[in-house]
Scaffold this motif. Sequence first.
Motif, PDB file in Angstrom:
ATOM      1  N   GLY A 133      55.550  33.687  -1.347  1.00 55.08           N
ATOM      2  CA  GLY A 133      54.351  34.481  -1.119  1.00 55.08           C
ATOM      3  C   GLY A 133      54.478  35.933  -1.503  1.00 55.08           C
ATOM      4  N   ALA A 134      55.662  36.355  -1.981  1.00 60.03           N
ATOM      5  CA  ALA A 134      55.827  37.743  -2.416  1.00 60.03           C
ATOM      6  C   ALA A 134      54.949  38.018  -3.637  1.00 60.03           C
ATOM      7  N   THR A 135      54.387  39.215  -3.709  1.00 61.40           N
ATOM      8  CA  THR A 135      53.511  39.592  -4.816  1.00 61.40           C
ATOM      9  C   THR A 135      54.045  40.838  -5.504  1.00 61.40           C
ATOM     10  N   CYS A 136      53.594  41.067  -6.729  1.00 60.82           N
ATOM     11  CA  CYS A 136      54.053  42.234  -7.482  1.00 60.82           C
ATOM     12  C   CYS A 136      53.026  42.576  -8.563  1.00 60.82           C
ATOM     13  N   LEU A 137      52.852  43.847  -8.810  1.00 64.83           N
ATOM     14  CA  LEU A 137      52.039  44.341  -9.922  1.00 64.83           C
ATOM     15  C   LEU A 137      52.902  45.307 -10.726  1.00 64.83           C
ATOM     16  N   TYR A 138      52.955  45.098 -12.044  1.00 64.67           N
ATOM     17  CA  TYR A 138      53.809  45.905 -12.923  1.00 64.67           C
ATOM     18  C   TYR A 138      52.957  46.460 -14.061  1.00 64.67           C
ATOM     19  N   ALA A 139      52.990  47.771 -14.231  1.00 65.30           N
ATOM     20  CA  ALA A 139      52.195  48.428 -15.274  1.00 65.30           C
ATOM     21  C   ALA A 139      53.080  49.387 -16.069  1.00 65.30           C
ATOM     22  N   VAL A 140      52.769  49.536 -17.348  1.00 64.84           N
ATOM     23  CA  VAL A 140      53.481  50.471 -18.228  1.00 64.84           C
ATOM     24  C   VAL A 140      52.460  51.381 -18.890  1.00 64.84           C
ATOM     25  N   TYR A 141      52.647  52.701 -18.721  1.00 65.58           N
ATOM     26  CA  TYR A 141      51.739  53.676 -19.342  1.00 65.58           C
ATOM     27  C   TYR A 141      52.479  54.437 -20.435  1.00 65.58           C
ATOM     28  N   ASP A 142      51.813  54.561 -21.581  1.00 66.06           N
ATOM     29  CA  ASP A 142      52.369  55.257 -22.743  1.00 66.06           C
ATOM     30  C   ASP A 142      51.558  56.530 -22.979  1.00 66.06           C
ATOM     31  N   PRO A 143      52.133  57.712 -22.727  1.00 64.30           N
ATOM     32  CA  PRO A 143      51.372  58.947 -22.899  1.00 64.30           C
ATOM     33  C   PRO A 143      51.142  59.332 -24.356  1.00 64.30           C
ATOM     34  N   VAL A 144      51.828  58.679 -25.297  1.00 60.35           N
ATOM     35  CA  VAL A 144      51.603  58.959 -26.710  1.00 60.35           C
ATOM     36  C   VAL A 144      50.316  58.289 -27.182  1.00 60.35           C
ATOM     37  N   GLY A 203      49.853  37.691  -8.209  1.00 64.43           N
ATOM     38  CA  GLY A 203      49.196  37.507  -6.930  1.00 64.43           C
ATOM     39  C   GLY A 203      48.868  38.769  -6.178  1.00 64.43           C
ATOM     40  N   HIS A 204      49.109  39.924  -6.775  1.00 65.40           N
ATOM     41  CA  HIS A 204      48.894  41.187  -6.067  1.00 65.40           C
ATOM     42  C   HIS A 204      47.449  41.666  -6.250  1.00 65.40           C
ATOM     43  N   LEU A 205      47.027  42.580  -5.367  1.00 69.63           N
ATOM     44  CA  LEU A 205      45.686  43.137  -5.464  1.00 69.63           C
ATOM     45  C   LEU A 205      45.559  44.001  -6.717  1.00 69.63           C
ATOM     46  N   PRO A 206      44.382  44.027  -7.361  1.00 66.07           N
ATOM     47  CA  PRO A 206      44.217  44.781  -8.616  1.00 66.07           C
ATOM     48  C   PRO A 206      44.213  46.276  -8.359  1.00 66.07           C
ATOM     49  N   PRO A 207      44.643  47.059  -9.341  1.00 68.62           N
ATOM     50  CA  PRO A 207      44.607  48.518  -9.184  1.00 68.62           C
ATOM     51  C   PRO A 207      43.176  49.046  -9.253  1.00 68.62           C
ATOM     52  N   VAL A 208      42.987  50.227  -8.718  1.00 68.78           N
ATOM     53  CA  VAL A 208      41.699  50.905  -8.770  1.00 68.78           C
ATOM     54  C   VAL A 208      41.833  52.089  -9.719  1.00 68.78           C
ATOM     55  N   LEU A 209      40.861  52.239 -10.626  1.00 64.83           N
ATOM     56  CA  LEU A 209      40.857  53.300 -11.622  1.00 64.83           C
ATOM     57  C   LEU A 209      39.690  54.244 -11.349  1.00 64.83           C
ATOM     58  N   VAL A 210      40.000  55.533 -11.282  1.00 64.02           N
ATOM     59  CA  VAL A 210      38.967  56.555 -11.145  1.00 64.02           C
ATOM     60  C   VAL A 210      38.990  57.411 -12.410  1.00 64.02           C
ATOM     61  N   SER A 211      37.907  57.348 -13.192  1.00 66.12           N
ATOM     62  CA  SER A 211      37.818  58.119 -14.429  1.00 66.12           C
ATOM     63  C   SER A 211      37.632  59.598 -14.121  1.00 66.12           C
ATOM     64  N   PRO A 212      37.901  60.481 -15.092  1.00 65.77           N
ATOM     65  CA  PRO A 212      37.722  61.923 -14.851  1.00 65.77           C
ATOM     66  C   PRO A 212      36.311  62.294 -14.421  1.00 65.77           C
ATOM     67  N   PRO A 241      51.446  34.114  -6.974  1.00 70.26           N
ATOM     68  CA  PRO A 241      52.534  34.831  -6.289  1.00 70.26           C
ATOM     69  C   PRO A 241      53.885  34.384  -6.833  1.00 70.26           C
ATOM     70  N   LEU A 242      54.893  35.176  -6.585  1.00 70.57           N
ATOM     71  CA  LEU A 242      56.227  34.872  -7.091  1.00 70.57           C
ATOM     72  C   LEU A 242      56.793  33.635  -6.388  1.00 70.57           C
ATOM     73  N   GLY A 243      57.532  32.838  -7.171  1.00 75.87           N
ATOM     74  CA  GLY A 243      58.226  31.693  -6.607  1.00 75.87           C
ATOM     75  C   GLY A 243      57.529  30.368  -6.791  1.00 75.87           C
ATOM     76  N   LEU A 244      56.323  30.347  -7.363  1.00 79.78           N
ATOM     77  CA  LEU A 244      55.620  29.077  -7.562  1.00 79.78           C
ATOM     78  C   LEU A 244      56.044  28.401  -8.866  1.00 79.78           C
ATOM     79  N   GLY A 245      56.093  29.177  -9.944  1.00 78.90           N
ATOM     80  CA  GLY A 245      56.715  28.696 -11.165  1.00 78.90           C
ATOM     81  C   GLY A 245      55.904  27.777 -12.045  1.00 78.90           C
ATOM     82  N   TYR A 246      54.669  27.457 -11.711  1.00 78.43           N
ATOM     83  CA  TYR A 246      53.929  26.502 -12.546  1.00 78.43           C
ATOM     84  C   TYR A 246      52.742  27.136 -13.267  1.00 78.43           C
ATOM     85  N   LEU A 247      52.460  28.414 -13.049  1.00 81.73           N
ATOM     86  CA  LEU A 247      51.392  29.100 -13.751  1.00 81.73           C
ATOM     87  C   LEU A 247      51.972  30.280 -14.521  1.00 81.73           C
TER      88      LEU A 247
END
Length: 351
Positions: free
Chosen positions: A96-107, A117-126, A140-146
């Motif tokens: 049941g452990a969840t994780c969200l991983y994001a990579v931002y490139d400033p270039v 399985g984690h909740l989605p991030p919220v984005l606030v524009s300028p 979620p982590l540990g299921l292995g079939y999706l």
Amino acid sequence: MASCYQRAHPPNGVGGDWFDVIPLSGARVALVVGDVVGHGMDAAATMGRLRTAVRTLANLDMPPDELLAHLDDLVIGLMGAHDDHEPAAAGAAFLGATCLYAVYDPVSGRCSMARAGHLPPVLVSPDGTVEVMDLPAGPPLGLGYLTFESCERELTEGSLLAFYTDGLVETPDRDIDEGIDRLGAALAVPRPTLREIGRGVVDTLLTGPPPDDAALLLARTRSLPADRVASWDLPSDPAAVGTARTAAVRQLTEWGLDDLAFTTELIVSELVTNAIRHASGPVSLRLIRDRALICEVADGTGTSPRPRHARTTDEGGRGLMIVAQLAHRWGTRHTATGKIIWTEQPFVAEP
């Protein structure tokens, strides 16, 4: 970056919510948030293992979906590996452990992310527009079939990204959807700093002692100015090595980094020579002036080079050893069309 962490009340021991910010090559950064079910030593130990595993996998510069797939395999293995010293209950803590991983490139200003399985991030524009980012949920982590899926977005400079755990938005008298709506409204309130925004969010959503741990990670995007990035396409011709050296030294002079010219010239020479001699496809050189001087050489071959110890009679084989000695950090990351070998050199401190 700014973060807030609120422990559950009454305290049931340490919790399993966690977040991390990981510097990557090419001036990029990884943003991570995760949640382990339960409290106590098993949850804390599981959280520590997942956080360490994510940092290790992040150093391999994997895409978000691939990283989560490897993390999922690791969790499945840990769930099945127990003995008298590590009972089955410890392995079950991963379920049941969840994780969200994001990579931002400033270039490029692009952000790629995937979630397990984690909740989605919220984005606030300028301009203050609030958006709950639509990306595939994944299992979620540990299921292995999706499978896990990544999505990529170009973010306007000054955008605010919020990563959080369910303890922040869900309470006994409030469901998750209502909590996420209130989170977005609180994030859109103008405040001078990210830390004050985070404190305002916590004060708005957690009006009393939270029944579950709550974590919040905030990030404000920035973009590297165009004059801090220089790139050149090079022909697959040994004569291009001299052209690359000259261009790199000229660029360092424009940036006022003449003190790094000698080492950068050697690094560029070795990396471009290796790309032309041993790789295929187009070759390119890129210099980035960020918190350090970054040198990248891209080619069209996916095979990663490795340093080797040349014998005294060998005429070659010392290039990567030289690069490793001259650079503070170096490594390889794979791309859709090949690979990039990168180095980082810290700026020389003023006397």
